[in-house]
Scaffold this motif. Structure first.
Motif, mmCIF file in Angstrom:
data_model
loop_
_atom_site.group_PDB
_atom_site.id
_atom_site.type_symbol
_atom_site.label_atom_id
_atom_site.label_comp_id
_atom_site.label_asym_id
_atom_site.label_seq_id
_atom_site.Cartn_x
_atom_site.Cartn_y
_atom_site.Cartn_z
ATOM 1 N N ASN A 251 0.824 -1.195 0.000
ATOM 2 C CA ASN A 251 0.000 0.000 0.000
ATOM 3 C C ASN A 251 0.870 1.262 0.000
ATOM 4 O O ASN A 251 0.609 2.223 -0.726
ATOM 5 C CB ASN A 251 -0.937 0.002 1.209
ATOM 6 C CG ASN A 251 -2.019 1.050 1.099
ATOM 7 O OD1 ASN A 251 -2.968 0.899 0.343
ATOM 8 N ND2 ASN A 251 -1.880 2.129 1.847
ATOM 9 N N THR A 252 1.914 1.254 0.806
ATOM 10 C CA THR A 252 2.811 2.411 0.883
ATOM 11 C C THR A 252 3.526 2.644 -0.440
ATOM 12 O O THR A 252 3.650 3.785 -0.904
ATOM 13 C CB THR A 252 3.849 2.205 2.000
ATOM 14 O OG1 THR A 252 3.171 2.046 3.249
ATOM 15 C CG2 THR A 252 4.806 3.385 2.089
ATOM 16 N N ALA A 255 1.081 4.184 -2.887
ATOM 17 C CA ALA A 255 0.836 5.596 -2.560
ATOM 18 C C ALA A 255 1.998 6.465 -3.021
ATOM 19 O O ALA A 255 1.796 7.565 -3.562
ATOM 20 C CB ALA A 255 0.610 5.753 -1.067
ATOM 21 N N ILE A 258 1.863 6.787 -6.918
ATOM 22 C CA ILE A 258 0.834 7.729 -7.360
ATOM 23 C C ILE A 258 1.264 9.160 -7.065
ATOM 24 O O ILE A 258 1.082 10.065 -7.888
ATOM 25 C CB ILE A 258 -0.509 7.398 -6.684
ATOM 26 C CG1 ILE A 258 -1.076 6.096 -7.275
ATOM 27 C CG2 ILE A 258 -1.504 8.545 -6.857
ATOM 28 C CD1 ILE A 258 -2.359 5.634 -6.625
ATOM 29 N N THR A 259 1.853 9.377 -5.896
ATOM 30 C CA THR A 259 2.347 10.710 -5.538
ATOM 31 C C THR A 259 3.372 11.201 -6.543
ATOM 32 O O THR A 259 3.337 12.373 -6.971
ATOM 33 C CB THR A 259 2.964 10.692 -4.130
ATOM 34 O OG1 THR A 259 1.954 10.337 -3.179
ATOM 35 C CG2 THR A 259 3.542 12.055 -3.768
ATOM 36 N N PHE A 285 -5.629 -2.128 -0.725
ATOM 37 C CA PHE A 285 -5.144 -0.778 -1.000
ATOM 38 C C PHE A 285 -6.088 0.272 -0.409
ATOM 39 O O PHE A 285 -7.283 0.283 -0.703
ATOM 40 C CB PHE A 285 -5.008 -0.551 -2.508
ATOM 41 C CG PHE A 285 -3.975 -1.443 -3.158
ATOM 42 C CD1 PHE A 285 -2.690 -1.529 -2.642
ATOM 43 C CD2 PHE A 285 -4.294 -2.201 -4.276
ATOM 44 C CE1 PHE A 285 -1.737 -2.351 -3.225
ATOM 45 C CE2 PHE A 285 -3.359 -3.017 -4.874
ATOM 46 C CZ PHE A 285 -2.073 -3.098 -4.341
ATOM 47 N N ASP A 286 -5.544 1.134 0.422
ATOM 48 C CA ASP A 286 -6.305 2.225 1.044
ATOM 49 C C ASP A 286 -5.547 3.522 0.781
ATOM 50 O O ASP A 286 -4.504 3.781 1.385
ATOM 51 C CB ASP A 286 -6.454 1.978 2.544
ATOM 52 C CG ASP A 286 -7.238 3.088 3.236
ATOM 53 O OD1 ASP A 286 -7.792 3.938 2.513
ATOM 54 O OD2 ASP A 286 -7.285 3.093 4.477
ATOM 55 N N LEU A 287 -6.089 4.327 -0.134
ATOM 56 C CA LEU A 287 -5.385 5.527 -0.594
ATOM 57 C C LEU A 287 -6.140 6.814 -0.273
ATOM 58 O O LEU A 287 -5.897 7.857 -0.879
ATOM 59 C CB LEU A 287 -5.144 5.426 -2.101
ATOM 60 C CG LEU A 287 -4.358 4.176 -2.548
ATOM 61 C CD1 LEU A 287 -4.459 4.008 -4.043
ATOM 62 C CD2 LEU A 287 -2.905 4.261 -2.108
ATOM 63 N N ASP A 288 -7.045 6.746 0.690
ATOM 64 C CA ASP A 288 -7.854 7.922 1.027
ATOM 65 C C ASP A 288 -7.015 9.110 1.458
ATOM 66 O O ASP A 288 -7.393 10.261 1.231
ATOM 67 C CB ASP A 288 -8.852 7.574 2.139
ATOM 68 C CG ASP A 288 -9.983 6.700 1.629
ATOM 69 O OD1 ASP A 288 -10.127 6.585 0.393
ATOM 70 O OD2 ASP A 288 -10.709 6.117 2.459
ATOM 71 N N LEU A 290 -4.412 10.250 0.227
ATOM 72 C CA LEU A 290 -3.915 11.045 -0.898
ATOM 73 C C LEU A 290 -4.902 12.128 -1.311
ATOM 74 O O LEU A 290 -4.512 13.182 -1.824
ATOM 75 C CB LEU A 290 -3.627 10.131 -2.092
ATOM 76 C CG LEU A 290 -2.453 9.162 -1.952
ATOM 77 C CD1 LEU A 290 -2.336 8.304 -3.191
ATOM 78 C CD2 LEU A 290 -1.147 9.910 -1.699
ATOM 79 N N ILE A 299 -10.220 7.035 -7.520
ATOM 80 C CA ILE A 299 -9.254 5.954 -7.687
ATOM 81 C C ILE A 299 -10.060 4.674 -7.834
ATOM 82 O O ILE A 299 -10.777 4.277 -6.912
ATOM 83 C CB ILE A 299 -8.277 5.851 -6.505
ATOM 84 C CG1 ILE A 299 -7.450 7.143 -6.377
ATOM 85 C CG2 ILE A 299 -7.353 4.652 -6.689
ATOM 86 C CD1 ILE A 299 -6.501 7.150 -5.192
ATOM 87 N N ASP A 301 -10.064 0.773 -8.241
ATOM 88 C CA ASP A 301 -9.203 -0.390 -8.026
ATOM 89 C C ASP A 301 -9.699 -1.562 -8.871
ATOM 90 O O ASP A 301 -10.703 -2.193 -8.556
ATOM 91 C CB ASP A 301 -9.198 -0.766 -6.540
ATOM 92 C CG ASP A 301 -8.148 -1.840 -6.226
ATOM 93 O OD1 ASP A 301 -7.524 -2.360 -7.182
ATOM 94 O OD2 ASP A 301 -7.965 -2.166 -5.038
#
Length: 356
Positions: A251-252, A255, A258-259, A285-288, A290, A299, A301
């Motif tokens: 997940n990291t 992130a 994407i950043t 995946f938890d990208l909230d 961002l 996003i 998935d």
């Protein structure tokens, strides 16, 4: 004769109304319109053509005063406007009694009319919408006199419900240039003859790519366009990107990836991501977080957990997991069937883990 051609400004619109940047986008539209007006002065344009939907809805008196002030700052530029389907003229429209600056011509008629500017030997034609739709072809049969003038047509349409036309027939018309509105993506329809300028600012996630205005020049002798160029001036773009993952992606890591994509393309832009590939079944995946840092529209998935269904079936051949795999798995599966299989197996495995 130099001109700038814009359309589909949608003054007063707040794009992405459910997003925190919506008010900012509303101001972007006004700022970019002001920039286009100023560019008419900087580039020493003779005319500014606005081919419909200057306003997103019926303009209030204050809206008319705001845009009219901007027009008054370019007194040497002839501003010619038609109403589109969004800002169509109604019986109670404030525009009916509004007094424009001396350099502004707003075609109020439902039928074709024209204005002639003697000092640049240019006659501009157009008509305005009085209804939300005009399904009749009202453009590709028009005729203009062979009187030695530059003839320019402003039109608003291009689909089945909004003045459909035949491009081949349009190419046979005797206009020096045809400035179109309604379609929000900029496009040269006929080389040096006809174009959609597109929306001045992108207005939703489907309007990717650059947006802005068209600048052109018509030769006074040949009365033909000698120069036509699209100029991007929008503050931002909607950017759609696909990001691939593997079973090793955390997940990291995702992130950070994407950043980096956002920073490479510009943090002022608005992004839409699709996550694709096979992921570790234990990873969610938890990208909230961002969305609090960047303008992210959504996003999606589309990644799939890489289950070993053969091993799972061998281990659970006599329980619900095995029965579920046997019932749903088949050689050719639709995306919906795959989701049902993956989500079901994930839920059953979690249930098994909790019981154990």
């Amino acid at each position: 004769m130099k001109f700038i051609h814009i359309a589909d400004v949608h003054w007063g619109m707040s794009p992405d109304s459910d997003k925190p940047w919506s008010k900012e986008r509303c101001q972007d539209i006004k700022d970019t319109f002001a920039k286009a007006v100023h560019q008419a002065k900087v580039l020493e344009a003779d005319c500014l053509f606005i081919s419909g939907d200057l306003f997103h809805r019926q303009p209030l008196a204050r809206d008319l005063k705001e845009v009219n002030y901007l027009f008054s700052t370019i007194p040497s530029v002839h501003v010619v406007i038609i109403a589109g389907n969004h800002d169509r003229i109604r019986k109670n429209s404030a525009i009916l009694s509004f007094t424009w600056a001396p350099n502004v011509t707003y075609f109020m008629g439902e039928e074709l009319e024209s204005v002639y500017f003697k000092e640049i030997n240019t006659e501009v034609y157009g008509f305005s919408y009085y209804s939300s739709e005009i399904p009749e072809n009202r453009l590709d049969h028009l005729k203009v006199p062979n009187n030695g003038r530059i003839h320019v047509l402003l039109g608003h349409g291009g689909d089945a419900n909004h003045i459909p036309f035949d491009k081949g027939a349009m190419s046979n018309l005797d206009f020096s240039y045809i400035a179109m509105g309604h379609i929000h993506r900029p496009e040269i329809l006929i080389e040096n003859r006809m174009a959609f300028s597109g929306s001045l600012e992108p207005l939703d996630k489907t309007e990717s790519g650059p947006h802005g205005m068209i600048m052109g020049e018509i030769n006074e002798v040949t009365r033909m366009v000698s120069y036509l160029k699209f100029i991007p001036i929008a503050k931002l773009q909607y950017v759609s990107l696909a990001v691939n993952v593997t079973t090793a992606t955390t997940n990291t890591e995702l992130a950070m990836k994407i950043t980096q994509e956002i920073q490479n393309r510009g943090t002022e832009n608005i992004f839409r991501f699709r996550i694709r590939g096979m992921r570790d079944p234990d990873i969610s995946f938890d990208l909230d977080m961002l969305s609090t840092r960047f303008k992210i529209m959504e996003i999606i998935d589309e990644s799939e957990p890489q289950y070993d269904f053969s091993a799972l079936f061998a281990e659970h051949s006599s329980d619900m997991i095995g029965f579920y795999i046997q019932a749903l798995q088949k050689p050719e599966m639709s995306p919906m069937e795959k989701k049902a299989l993956y989500y079901g197996i994930n839920a059953l495995l979690r249930t098994t883990d909790e019981r154990s």
